[in-house]
Design a protein around this motif. Structure first.
Motif, PDB file in Angstrom:
ATOM      1  N   ALA A 456      14.087  35.929  44.476  1.00 34.41           N
ATOM      2  CA  ALA A 456      12.902  36.527  45.087  1.00 34.41           C
ATOM      3  C   ALA A 456      11.681  36.331  44.207  1.00 34.41           C
ATOM      4  CB  ALA A 456      13.133  38.007  45.339  1.00 34.41           C
ATOM      5  N   GLU A 457      11.860  36.503  42.869  1.00 34.76           N
ATOM      6  CA  GLU A 457      10.734  36.313  41.959  1.00 34.76           C
ATOM      7  C   GLU A 457      10.250  34.873  41.994  1.00 34.76           C
ATOM      8  OE1 GLU A 457      12.299  37.596  38.249  1.00 34.76           O
ATOM      9  OE2 GLU A 457      11.955  39.746  38.635  1.00 34.76           O
ATOM     10  N   LYS A 461       6.662  33.575  43.111  1.00 34.26           N
ATOM     11  CA  LYS A 461       5.847  32.719  42.240  1.00 34.26           C
ATOM     12  C   LYS A 461       5.400  31.456  42.967  1.00 34.26           C
ATOM     13  CE  LYS A 461       5.955  30.500  37.679  1.00 34.26           C
ATOM     14  NZ  LYS A 461       6.776  30.217  36.481  1.00 34.26           N
ATOM     15  N   LEU A 462       6.349  30.860  43.696  1.00 37.34           N
ATOM     16  CA  LEU A 462       6.009  29.662  44.464  1.00 37.34           C
ATOM     17  C   LEU A 462       4.975  29.972  45.549  1.00 37.34           C
ATOM     18  CD1 LEU A 462       9.560  28.040  44.851  1.00 37.34           C
ATOM     19  CD2 LEU A 462       7.674  27.200  43.437  1.00 37.34           C
ATOM     20  N   GLN A 463       5.138  31.137  46.179  1.00 42.12           N
ATOM     21  CA  GLN A 463       4.193  31.521  47.230  1.00 42.12           C
ATOM     22  C   GLN A 463       2.807  31.731  46.654  1.00 42.12           C
ATOM     23  OE1 GLN A 463       5.856  34.950  49.131  1.00 42.12           O
ATOM     24  NE2 GLN A 463       7.336  33.777  50.365  1.00 42.12           N
ATOM     25  N   LYS A 464       2.743  32.368  45.460  1.00 43.14           N
ATOM     26  CA  LYS A 464       1.447  32.574  44.817  1.00 43.14           C
ATOM     27  C   LYS A 464       0.792  31.248  44.455  1.00 43.14           C
ATOM     28  CE  LYS A 464       2.257  37.201  42.906  1.00 43.14           C
ATOM     29  NZ  LYS A 464       2.368  37.995  41.664  1.00 43.14           N
TER      30      LYS A 464
END
Length: 616
Positions: A456-457, A461-464
Motif C-alpha cells: 500500500a505504501e 508513493k507511486l500514485q504521488k
C-alpha cells in the motif's frame, strides 16, 4: 288517523322472540326445576325466558333470569353463555335508557371474550357494542361494527338468528335514512335468514319490515299497485299465525294485524270487503291482547282503527266511545305511553269541535298541550342522557385509543430491547469465535498485514509520483498555452503597427522630398523596441482585453484597448507617441480620459493600476 297508530309499532326485531303462548312460558319455568334437565337445556330456557320478559317490558323479571344464567355460566366456566347473559343485561339497561350503566357491562363482556378467545363470546360481545351504538344514535359506528362482525357470524351456521338480528338492525338504520334500496336489501336478507332458521316469529317480523320498505315506493308514487305490494307482504306476515299454529306468538300476530289494518285504511275507496276485514282485524287484536301484558298501546291502536271506521260511517257517538275507551286503557299503563295518547286526545278534541262541544274540545286541547309538553320534556331528558352517554363513550374511546397506542409503544420497546439482547448474545458468540480464530492465525495475519501495508505504501508513493508528474505536465502545458496567447497578442499589436506605418509611408511617398533612408532607419529602431515589447508581453496575462473591459466603468474603444496594452507593457508617453505617430500631448490627453473610464483619481498612475489588476 290512518298510520298514526301504526308508527308506534314499527316492528323492531328485538320484539319478535316471544314464545307462542303463555302456557309455553309456564312450561319453560317448570322445566328449570326438574333434576334431569341438562345444562345446555337450562341455558336455552334462560335465554328464551329473558328474551320474553325483556320484550314484554317486564325488566325486573328479565334481570332475574339473566342473573341466574350468568351465575350458572360462571359456575360451568361457559364463556359464551356468560357473554350472552351480559349482552341481555346491557340491552335491558338500554331499553330503560340507563345508558350510564352499560359501559361497565360492555367492558366485562369484552374482557371475557378476549380472555377466553371464544368465537361465540366475541360475536355476542360485538353484538352488545352494536346495540349500544345504535341506541346512542351513532349509525355510522353501528354500521362499521356490523360490517366487521357479519362475516364472522356468517361462518357460524348455528348463529343464524344473530345474523338475522344484525341484518334487521341495518334495515332499521337505512329506514331511518329513507334509503329504500338498502333498507329493502337487508329486509330481504332478514327474511332469507328467518326462513332458514325456522323461527316463524322472526319471519313474520321480517315480512312486516319488507312491507315498510315497499311503503316508501307507494308514498312516492301514490300508485295503487304499489300499495297492493305492501298489503301482500303484510298478509304474508299475518298468514304465518294460521299456517304454523303455536309457532307465532299472539303479540307478534297482533302487531302484524295492526300493520295490515292501518295500510288498508290508505285505500282510496273503502269497499265492503276491505271494511269488513279491517273491523275483523281490529277485533281480533283486542282479543289477542287480552292474553299478553303491557299491551295498552296496541289495544289503543285497535280502538283507534274502529273509531276511524265509525267516523267514516258518520257515527260520532260510536267513534267517541272507542276513543274514550282507548284513553282509559292508556292511563292504566305506568308510565303512560304519550305517543299514542297524544293521537287519541287530538282525535277527541277534533271530534268535540266538530260536534260544537267547545268546552270538551278545549279540555282535550289542553290535554293535548299538556301531553305534548310532557313528551317533549321526556324527549329532552332522553336526548340529554343519550348525549351524556355519547360523550362518555367518545371519552372512553379516546382513552382506550391512547392506552392502545401506549401499549403498542411499550410492546415495540420491549421487542426492541429483546432484539438488542439477542443481537448482543449473537455478537458475544461471534466475538468468542473470533477470538479463537485470531489466536490461531495471528502470526499469519500480521505477516499478511505487513506485506499489504508495504504494498500500500509503495502504491501510495507511486500514485504521488504520478500525480506530481501529471501536475508538472499540466503546469507546463498551461505556461505554453499562455505563451502562445501572449505571442498572438504581441503579433497582433506588431501587425497593426506595421499596417499604420505602411499607410503613413503611402501618404509620405506622395511627397517628392521624402527621405526614404530616414523612414527605414526609424522603422528599424521601432522594430528593435517592439522585439523587447514582444518578449515582455508573452509573459503577461493571456486574457488581457477581457479583464480590462471588466474593470472599466465605461465602454472602451479599440484605440483605448491599444493604449492600455502599451501602458501595461510599461511604455512611456514618448514611445507610445512614436508608435502611434501622434503628439505626446495627445497621448497625455488619452491617458487622462482612460483614468476617467476606469474611475481613477488624477494621482493614480495607469501603469501601476494595470500591474495591480493583473497581479491579483
Amino acid at each position: 288517523m290512518k298510520l298514526k297508530y301504526l308508527l308506534i309499532y314499527c316492528i323492531l326485531f328485538i320484539c319478535t322472540l316471544y314464545p307462542a303462548q303463555n302456557t309455553l312460558i309456564d312450561g319453560l319455568k317448570s322445566q328449570l326445576s326438574e333434576d334431569d334437565i341438562s345444562t345446555a337445556q337450562k341455558f336455552k330456557i334462560y335465554n328464551e325466558l329473558t328474551e320474553y320478559y325483556r320484550v314484554s317490558d317486564q325488566y325486573p323479571t328479565a334481570e332475574k333470569y339473566v342473573q341466574q344464567q350468568l351465575e350458572l355460566a360462571q359456575k360451568e366456566n361457559n364463556y359464551s353463555e356468560q357473554v350472552k347473559a351480559l349482552a341481555q343485561k346491557g340491552i335491558i339497561k338500554l331499553n330503560q335508557s340507563e345508558y350510564d350503566k352499560v359501559p361497565s357491562i360492555i367492558d366485562a363482556a369484552n374482557t371475557i371474550a378476549q380472555k377466553s378467545n371464544d368465537k361465540t363470546a366475541s360475536l355476542y360481545a360485538n353484538y352488545l357494542n352494536i346495540y349500544y351504538y345504535n341506541a346512542l344514535g351513532k349509525p355510522e359506528n353501528t354500521i362499521k361494527l356490523i360490517q366487521k362482525t357479519l362475516p364472522l357470524v356468517e361462518k357460524q351456521p348455528s348463529e343464524t338468528i344473530l345474523n338475522a338480528k344484525l341484518n334487521y338492525i341495518l334495515y332499521g338504520i337505512y329506514t331511518e335514512w329513507n334509503d329504500a334500496e338498502n333498507a329493502t336489501k337487508y329486509a330481504k336478507k332478514a327474511i332469507e335468514l328467518a326462513e332458514k332458521s325456522g323461527n316463524k316469529n322472526l319471519l313474520s317480523s321480517a315480512y312486516s319490515a319488507l312491507a315498510v320498505c315497499y311503503s316508501f315506493r307507494y308514498e312516492k308514487t301514490g300508485d295503487l299497485k304499489d300499495l297492493k305490494s305492501v298489503i301482500e307482504m303484510c298478509k304474508k306476515a299475518v298468514a304465518l299465525y294460521h299456517q304454523f299454529p303455536g309457532h307465532v306468538s299472539s303479540h307478534v300476530h297482533a302487531l302484524a294485524l295492526l300493520n295490515l289494518t292501518n295500510y288498508y285504511l290508505n285505500y282510496p275507496v273503502m269497499t265492503p270487503e276491505i271494511r269488513s276485514e279491517i273491523q275483523n282485524n281490529a277485533n281480533e287484536i283486542l282479543t289477542l291482547t287480552q292474553h299478553t301484558t303491557l299491551n295498552q298501546g296496541m289495544q289503543a291502536g285497535a280502538l283507534g282503527v274502529l273509531s276511524n271506521l265509525a267516523m267514516r260511517d258518520h257515527n260520532d257517538a260510536l267513534s267517541e266511545k272507542y276513543l274514550l275507551k282507548a284513553e282509559q286503557i292508556l292511563l292504566t299503563q305506568k308510565p303512560v305511553y304519550y305517543h299514542v295518547m297524544i293521537n287519541v286526545v287530538k282525535d277527541l278534541a277534533q271530534l268535540y269541535a266538530k260536534q260544537k262541544n267547545y268546552q270538551k274540545a278545549f279540555e282535550y286541547e289542553s290535554k293535548l298541550a299538556e301531553y305534548s309538553n310532557i313528551l317533549f320534556d321526556e324527549g329532552q331528558a332522553e336526548t340529554a342522557k343519550r348525549l351524556e352517554a355519547q360523550y362518555q363513550s367518545q371519552r372512553k374511546e379516546s382513552e382506550l385509543k391512547a392506552l392502545t397506542e401506549k401499549t403498542a409503544s411499550l410492546k415495540k420497546e420491549k421487542l426492541l430491547y429483546l432484539g438488542l439482547g439477542v443481537i448482543g448474545l449473537i455478537g458475544a458468540f461471534f466475538m468468542f469465535r473470533s477470538y479463537h480464530f485470531k489466536l490461531r492465525y495471528s502470526i499469519e495475519r500480521e505477516n499478511k498485514l505487513d506485506t499489504e501495508k508495504h504494498e500500500a505504501e509503495m502504491q501510495i508513493k507511486l500514485q504521488k509520483e504520478e500525480q506530481a508528474r501529471l501536475k508538472a505536465e499540466q503546469e507546463l502545458l498551461t505556461l505554453h498555452q499562455q505563451k502562445l496567447q501572449s505571442e498572438v497578442l504581441a503579433s497582433q499589436l506588431h501587425i497593426q503597427h506595421k499596417n499604420e506605418v505602411l499607410q503613413q509611408l503611402q501618404t509620405q511617398l506622395s511627397d517628392t522630398d521624402i527621405n526614404i533612408h530616414q523612414v527605414v532607419k526609424g522603422e528599424s529602431r521601432v522594430d528593435n523596441d517592439f522585439e523587447k515589447i514582444r518578449f515582455t508581453i508573452q509573459e503577461l496575462h493571456p486574457d488581457f482585453f477581457k479583464n480590462i473591459n471588466e474593470k472599466a466603468k465605461q465602454k472602451l474603444t479599440t484605440l483605448d484597448l491599444k493604449y492600455c496594452a502599451y501602458l501595461y507593457l510599461g511604455m512611456d508617453t514618448k514611445q507610445i507617441a512614436n508608435l502611434l505617430s501622434v503628439e505626446p500631448k495627445s497621448v497625455r490627453m488619452t491617458k487622462y480620459r482612460l483614468k476617467k473610464k476606469f474611475g481613477l483619481d488624477e494621482n493614480t498612475a495607469l501603469e501601476f493600476f494595470f500591474q495591480g489588476v493583473f497581479s491579483e
